[in-house]
Design a protein around this motif. Structure first.
Motif, PDB file in Angstrom:
ATOM      1  N   GLY A  11       7.188  -4.535 -15.450  1.00 23.99           N
ATOM      2  CA  GLY A  11       7.658  -4.948 -14.121  1.00 23.99           C
ATOM      3  C   GLY A  11       6.515  -5.069 -13.123  1.00 23.99           C
ATOM      4  N   PRO A  12       5.809  -3.954 -12.848  1.00 22.54           N
ATOM      5  CA  PRO A  12       4.682  -4.069 -11.910  1.00 22.54           C
ATOM      6  C   PRO A  12       3.551  -4.946 -12.435  1.00 22.54           C
ATOM      7  N   THR A  13       3.424  -5.045 -13.769  1.00 23.12           N
ATOM      8  CA  THR A  13       2.399  -5.933 -14.333  1.00 23.12           C
ATOM      9  C   THR A  13       2.691  -7.382 -13.966  1.00 23.12           C
ATOM     10  N   VAL A  14       3.957  -7.773 -14.084  1.00 19.72           N
ATOM     11  CA  VAL A  14       4.351  -9.141 -13.742  1.00 19.72           C
ATOM     12  C   VAL A  14       4.182  -9.400 -12.251  1.00 19.72           C
ATOM     13  N   VAL A  15       4.642  -8.452 -11.420  1.00 23.46           N
ATOM     14  CA  VAL A  15       4.531  -8.635  -9.977  1.00 23.46           C
ATOM     15  C   VAL A  15       3.066  -8.662  -9.558  1.00 23.46           C
ATOM     16  N   ARG A  16       2.247  -7.790 -10.172  1.00 27.88           N
ATOM     17  CA  ARG A  16       0.812  -7.786  -9.869  1.00 27.88           C
ATOM     18  C   ARG A  16       0.194  -9.144 -10.195  1.00 27.88           C
ATOM     19  N   ALA A  17       0.532  -9.662 -11.376  1.00 27.06           N
ATOM     20  CA  ALA A  17      -0.030 -10.947 -11.793  1.00 27.06           C
ATOM     21  C   ALA A  17       0.415 -12.070 -10.872  1.00 27.06           C
ATOM     22  N   MET A  18       1.675 -12.031 -10.452  1.00 28.19           N
ATOM     23  CA  MET A  18       2.171 -13.052  -9.538  1.00 28.19           C
ATOM     24  C   MET A  18       1.422 -13.000  -8.210  1.00 28.19           C
ATOM     25  N   ALA A  19       1.225 -11.775  -7.699  1.00 30.05           N
ATOM     26  CA  ALA A  19       0.519 -11.615  -6.435  1.00 30.05           C
ATOM     27  C   ALA A  19      -0.933 -12.031  -6.558  1.00 30.05           C
ATOM     28  N   LEU A  20      -1.583 -11.611  -7.654  1.00 28.18           N
ATOM     29  CA  LEU A  20      -2.986 -11.964  -7.872  1.00 28.18           C
ATOM     30  C   LEU A  20      -3.148 -13.466  -8.035  1.00 28.18           C
ATOM     31  N   ASN A  21      -2.258 -14.051  -8.822  1.00 28.39           N
ATOM     32  CA  ASN A  21      -2.366 -15.478  -9.084  1.00 28.39           C
ATOM     33  C   ASN A  21      -2.134 -16.298  -7.825  1.00 28.39           C
ATOM     34  N   SER A  37      -2.820  -7.867  -4.787  1.00 22.87           N
ATOM     35  CA  SER A  37      -2.358  -7.295  -6.058  1.00 22.87           C
ATOM     36  C   SER A  37      -2.613  -5.807  -6.254  1.00 22.87           C
ATOM     37  N   LEU A  38      -3.508  -5.187  -5.482  1.00 24.26           N
ATOM     38  CA  LEU A  38      -3.867  -3.796  -5.751  1.00 24.26           C
ATOM     39  C   LEU A  38      -2.690  -2.816  -5.705  1.00 24.26           C
ATOM     40  N   PRO A  39      -1.783  -2.886  -4.723  1.00 24.36           N
ATOM     41  CA  PRO A  39      -0.668  -1.936  -4.738  1.00 24.36           C
ATOM     42  C   PRO A  39       0.132  -1.973  -6.043  1.00 24.36           C
ATOM     43  N   PHE A  40       0.354  -3.156  -6.581  1.00 23.58           N
ATOM     44  CA  PHE A  40       1.092  -3.273  -7.838  1.00 23.58           C
ATOM     45  C   PHE A  40       0.243  -2.800  -9.020  1.00 23.58           C
ATOM     46  N   ASP A  41      -1.061  -3.010  -8.924  1.00 22.87           N
ATOM     47  CA  ASP A  41      -1.958  -2.541  -9.969  1.00 22.87           C
ATOM     48  C   ASP A  41      -1.968  -1.023 -10.023  1.00 22.87           C
ATOM     49  N   TYR A  42      -1.915  -0.386  -8.868  1.00 26.45           N
ATOM     50  CA  TYR A  42      -1.904   1.078  -8.809  1.00 26.45           C
ATOM     51  C   TYR A  42      -0.665   1.632  -9.502  1.00 26.45           C
ATOM     52  N   VAL A  43       0.491   1.073  -9.168  1.00 22.86           N
ATOM     53  CA  VAL A  43       1.741   1.527  -9.787  1.00 22.86           C
ATOM     54  C   VAL A  43       1.725   1.253 -11.285  1.00 22.86           C
ATOM     55  N   LYS A  44       1.238   0.099 -11.674  1.00 21.56           N
ATOM     56  CA  LYS A  44       1.159  -0.258 -13.091  1.00 21.56           C
ATOM     57  C   LYS A  44       0.336   0.754 -13.878  1.00 21.56           C
ATOM     58  N   THR A  45      -0.808   1.142 -13.327  1.00 20.44           N
ATOM     59  CA  THR A  45      -1.678   2.096 -14.012  1.00 20.44           C
ATOM     60  C   THR A  45      -0.991   3.441 -14.193  1.00 20.44           C
ATOM     61  N   GLN A  46      -0.303   3.906 -13.153  1.00 18.77           N
ATOM     62  CA  GLN A  46       0.380   5.199 -13.247  1.00 18.77           C
ATOM     63  C   GLN A  46       1.489   5.178 -14.300  1.00 18.77           C
ATOM     64  N   ILE A  47       2.214   4.085 -14.370  1.00 17.36           N
ATOM     65  CA  ILE A  47       3.323   3.978 -15.314  1.00 17.36           C
ATOM     66  C   ILE A  47       2.818   3.874 -16.750  1.00 17.36           C
ATOM     67  N   TYR A  77       7.613   9.805 -13.766  1.00 16.96           N
ATOM     68  CA  TYR A  77       8.305   8.760 -13.018  1.00 16.96           C
ATOM     69  C   TYR A  77       9.403   8.158 -13.880  1.00 16.96           C
ATOM     70  N   THR A  78      10.533   7.888 -13.280  1.00 19.24           N
ATOM     71  CA  THR A  78      11.643   7.298 -14.022  1.00 19.24           C
ATOM     72  C   THR A  78      11.581   5.771 -14.028  1.00 19.24           C
ATOM     73  N   SER A  79      10.856   5.202 -13.085  1.00 16.67           N
ATOM     74  CA  SER A  79      10.733   3.745 -12.991  1.00 16.67           C
ATOM     75  C   SER A  79       9.563   3.395 -12.084  1.00 16.67           C
ATOM     76  N   SER A  80       9.252   2.117 -12.011  1.00 14.45           N
ATOM     77  CA  SER A  80       8.183   1.659 -11.120  1.00 14.45           C
ATOM     78  C   SER A  80       8.533   1.923  -9.667  1.00 14.45           C
ATOM     79  N   LEU A  81       9.798   1.720  -9.320  1.00 15.60           N
ATOM     80  CA  LEU A  81      10.228   1.983  -7.951  1.00 15.60           C
ATOM     81  C   LEU A  81      10.110   3.458  -7.617  1.00 15.60           C
ATOM     82  N   ASP A  82      10.468   4.318  -8.569  1.00 18.76           N
ATOM     83  CA  ASP A  82      10.342   5.761  -8.368  1.00 18.76           C
ATOM     84  C   ASP A  82       8.886   6.141  -8.161  1.00 18.76           C
TER      85      ASP A  82
END
Length: 312
Positions: free
Chosen positions: A171-181, A222-232, A245-250
């Protein structure tokens, strides 16, 4: 003389944007892999840039900076190939639908968002392997996964956690890529036009300057989404089998509560240094390679500007 038969285009014109995108991404990865390693360690709370670099050199040696390189190359071979190739295809079709006229910013952004989502979905398994290989040394010895290479990592993930776990953090990987792109590709042509019209720079300077600007916007988006992606992607269950964490939103909510909005921008200078050269290498290679649409968008824009200026 007989009539000249029309040459068959074959499949290469269709696949060359994908091939060139993947090769440019893999070339860039070889350059920025050490910076990416430092970025991940900072996001995992290992200290500042200087502290992380010093600790890695003392405890793991110079080779540690290239740990996970096989996964990084696999990620580019899948993610960047699909992302940049899709962007080329989407923008070409959009231009054709627009009667050959240049695309407005919102259409470029939509093409970038779509291409980013496609690339991230395809490249998510390799991205998972990359993060885990880079973060492994930060775990206690008993919890380390000790993946040998990217393919061993993918095999172990499937064997130990199931096939769907390959898309953990997708999820955050896709959003990160969309934001970066969107930040990179949509701002690039606008930056080219800015440097061309405002400063009248030559071809090389325009491409480098526009790529640098695109790299900054790609990082900021993209960095905020990258941060969440790394933690997950790096998280492991505790003794009771519970994940932090139970999810990316959590993860995002807990991060916001504990560290505030700026927590998502942990390591921004390093991330910007990591992303900007990658963006510049990607875009410069795409521009300079005659196999992809001739001389490139920037050069074509500058050429048209010079022709129109000579008529004034």
């Amino acid at each position: 003389m007989g009539e000249e038969k029309p040459k068959s285009r074959g499949v290469w014109p269709s696949v060359k944007p994908f091939v060139n995108g993947g090769l440019s991404g893999m070339s860039a990865t070889c350059v920025i892999q050490p910076i990416d390693m430092i970025k991940v360690r900072i996001q995992l709370g290992q200290g500042s840039t200087v502290q992380v670099t010093k600790t890695m050199l003392q405890n793991e040696g110079i080779k540690a900076f290239y740990k996970g390189l096989s996964a990084g190359l696999l990620r580019q071979a899948t993610y960047t190939t699909a992302r940049l190739g899709s962007f080329k295809v989407l923008t070409s079709r959009a231009v054709a639908a627009n009667d050959g006229k240049p695309l407005p910013l919102y259409q470029k952004a939509l093409c970038g968002l779509t291409a980013g989502a496609i690339g991230a979905t395809i490249g998510s398994p390799a991205d998972l392997a990359l993060i885990r290989m880079q973060a492994d040394a930060t775990l206690p010895a008993a919890q380390r996964r000790n993946y040998k290479n990217a393919f061993h990592a993918l095999y172990r993930v499937v064997a130990d956690e199931g096939v769907l776990s390959l898309w953990k953090g997708a999820g955050p990987t896709v959003v990160r890529a969309m934001a970066l792109n969107m930040g990179m590709l949509a701002s690039y042509d606008q930056s080219v036009e800015f440097f061309r019209d405002s400063f009248g720079l030559d071809e090389a300077s325009t491409v480098v300057g526009a790529s640098a600007v695109s790299g900054f916007f790609a990082s900021a988006f993209s960095l905020p989404f990258d941060y969440v992606k790394t933690q997950i992607q790096k998280m492991q269950p505790d003794a009771s089998g519970k994940y932090p964490y139970t999810s990316s939103l959590d993860c995002a909510m807990k991060t916001l509560k504990s560290g505030g909005p700026l927590k998502f921008y942990t390591g921004f200078p390093v991330y910007c240094v990591r992303i900007a050269p990658h963006v510049m290498v990607n875009l410069d290679l795409l521009e300079s390679n005659p196999e992809v649409g001739g001389r490139g968008r920037a050069v074509n824009l500058i050429s048209r500007w010079r022709k129109s200026s000579s008529k004034v």
